[in-house]
Design an enzyme around this catalytic site. Structure first.
Site, short mmCIF file in Angstrom:
data_model
loop_
_atom_site.label_atom_id
_atom_site.label_comp_id
_atom_site.label_asym_id
_atom_site.label_seq_id
_atom_site.Cartn_x
_atom_site.Cartn_y
_atom_site.Cartn_z
N HIS A 53 2.83 -7.29 8.55
CA HIS A 53 2.20 -7.30 7.37
C HIS A 53 0.74 -6.84 7.55
O HIS A 53 -0.02 -7.25 8.74
CB HIS A 53 2.22 -8.49 6.63
N ALA A 54 0.11 -5.72 6.83
CA ALA A 54 -1.19 -5.12 6.98
C ALA A 54 -1.33 -4.57 8.52
O ALA A 54 -2.70 -4.80 9.13
CB ALA A 54 -2.27 -6.28 6.55
N ARG B 22 0.88 -1.24 -0.12
CA ARG B 22 -0.07 -0.15 0.14
C ARG B 22 0.83 1.24 -0.04
O ARG B 22 0.36 2.19 0.40
CB ARG B 22 -0.89 -0.09 1.21
N ASN B 23 2.27 0.98 -0.36
CA ASN B 23 3.10 2.14 -0.44
C ASN B 23 3.94 2.39 -1.78
O ASN B 23 4.00 1.35 -2.44
CB ASN B 23 4.06 1.84 0.87
#
Length: 384
Positions: free
Chosen positions: A290-291, A195-196
């Site tokens: 993660h997440a 998401r980056n």
């Protein structure tokens, strides 16, 4: 060969063209449930098999089983509820009952039909506690759960129309990625969730994994994010320049996953792996936290959870602590580099963001200058 879809068969709930006009006409007379853009995207994910084996929104038994066991009622691994929330007032006003067929509508346009198999209550506190391991409203996923309406409606969907997609050129459905991977001759494919915008740490992880497989599937999450995250268009443009300048041709594919981040840590790591399995990936990169968000999860909890799913059908590739070493002149990890202290520079997404917000180029050992240049070309690269 690409991995078999989760559950053995790629779901297709897209209405054939020869039936579409007739069903759209029938939809005019059906009760209409207005859904958000985010929910409309989830309808498309179900219809195109991204969420195989789901054929619609979860009914009660699957929902409860996912909360309690992280598996569907048929014992297939699944960790995140995919549900449709509707208010009791709306259901009563529209006189919707179990067994009805309803139209799912976005901005006045019919997107899909849904067979209402079940209408049921749920406990928001239990939902949040099970999925996010907290009921703290500062957690963005928890906050969203507590904002949900008071009933869940489960049932199969049929997709009639697609909603607007500003990133169409980056969109590939599982049936398309599977064909593409075969055309490229990839038998083993590693998926990378992000998401980056990419920094050198991401590139190190991707290329290390790519050493052992035929191809890399870079699959950014495009959709609603929290304040401070990179904007979707920034992520995509940054990856385009990175792939063009620093990856071998035909070894990396960029395509998006349209959904929203849930920030569910370990459970979302499993969910992300299942989705990439449906795209055809045989392997999946799982990094530190993660997440995750804040400090709700332990640093490697998202890796440890994979031990509970030996039947997942996709191989996780774990990465521990990695960093730039001044003495080794490159990115390394703690298993191969003896240096510590001032010799190492951990990749800090927070520090990189701060520098970019100030209009500064991060050091070369943190981010490729071409990537930084793309990011800084945007007036507002971050979500407000």
């Amino acid at each position: 060969m690409p991995a078999k879809p989760h559950g053995g068969k790629l779901v297709n709930r897209v209405v054939a063209e020869d039936r579409r006009s007739k069903l759209l006409e029938e939809a005019k007379e059906l009760p209409k449930i207005e859904i958000s853009k985010e929910t409309a995207v989830e309808v498309e994910n179900i219809a195109h098999g991204v969420y195989s084996p789901l054929e619609g929104f979860m009914t009660r038994n699957d929902f409860i089983s996912v909360l309690e066991t992280m598996r569907l009622e048929n014992d297939l691994p699944w960790t995140i509820p995919i549900v449709l929330d509707v208010s009791l007032d709306e259901l009563e006003k529209l006189e919707i009952r179990e067994g009805d067929v309803v139209a799912l509508v976005t901005n006045g346009d019919v997107e899909a039909l849904m067979e209402v198999e079940e209408i049921y209550e749920f406990d928001k506190r239990e939902y949040a506690e099970k999925v996010f391991k907290t009921t703290d409203l500062d957690h963005p996923g928890v906050k969203k759960v507590f904002e949900m309406r008071d009933r869940l409606v489960g049932g199969k969907i049929e997709l009639l129309n697609r909603i607007e997609n500003p990133f169409e050129k980056y969109t590939l459905q599982p049936i398309e990625t599977r064909v593409l991977f075969k055309e490229l001759g990839w038998r083993t494919i590693v998926g990378f969730q992000t998401r980056n915008a990419p920094h050198l740490g991401h590139e190190y992880v991707q290329k290390t994994a790519l050493t052992f497989v035929d191809g890399l599937f870079i699959n950014p999450v495009i959709g609603k994010k929290k304040k401070g995250d990179f904007r979707d268009e920034v992520i995509l443009k940054a990856y385009e320049v990175l792939i063009e300048k620093y990856y071998l041709k035909n070894r990396a594919v960029l395509a998006i996953l349209r959904t929203e981040m849930r920030y569910a840590g370990p459970r979302e790591a499993i969910f992300h792996a299942i989705v990439r399995k449906n795209f055809g990936c045989t392997h999946f990169i799982v990094g530190r936290d993660h997440a995750g968000v804040g400090s709700y999860y332990k640093p490697y909890e998202a890796q440890e959870i994979f031990e509970e799913f030996p039947d997942l059908g996709i191989t996780p590739i774990f990465f521990k602590q990695f960093y730039y070493c001044k003495k080794c002149y490159g990115y390394v990890n703690e298993a191969v580099c003896p240096h510590r202290g001032d010799d190492i520079i951990p990749p800090s997404g927070t520090k990189i963001r701060e520098m970019l917000m100030e209009g500064k180029f991060p050091p070369r050992e943190m981010m490729r200058p071409e990537v930084a240049e793309v990011i800084l070309s945007f007036e507002k690269p971050f979500v407000d």
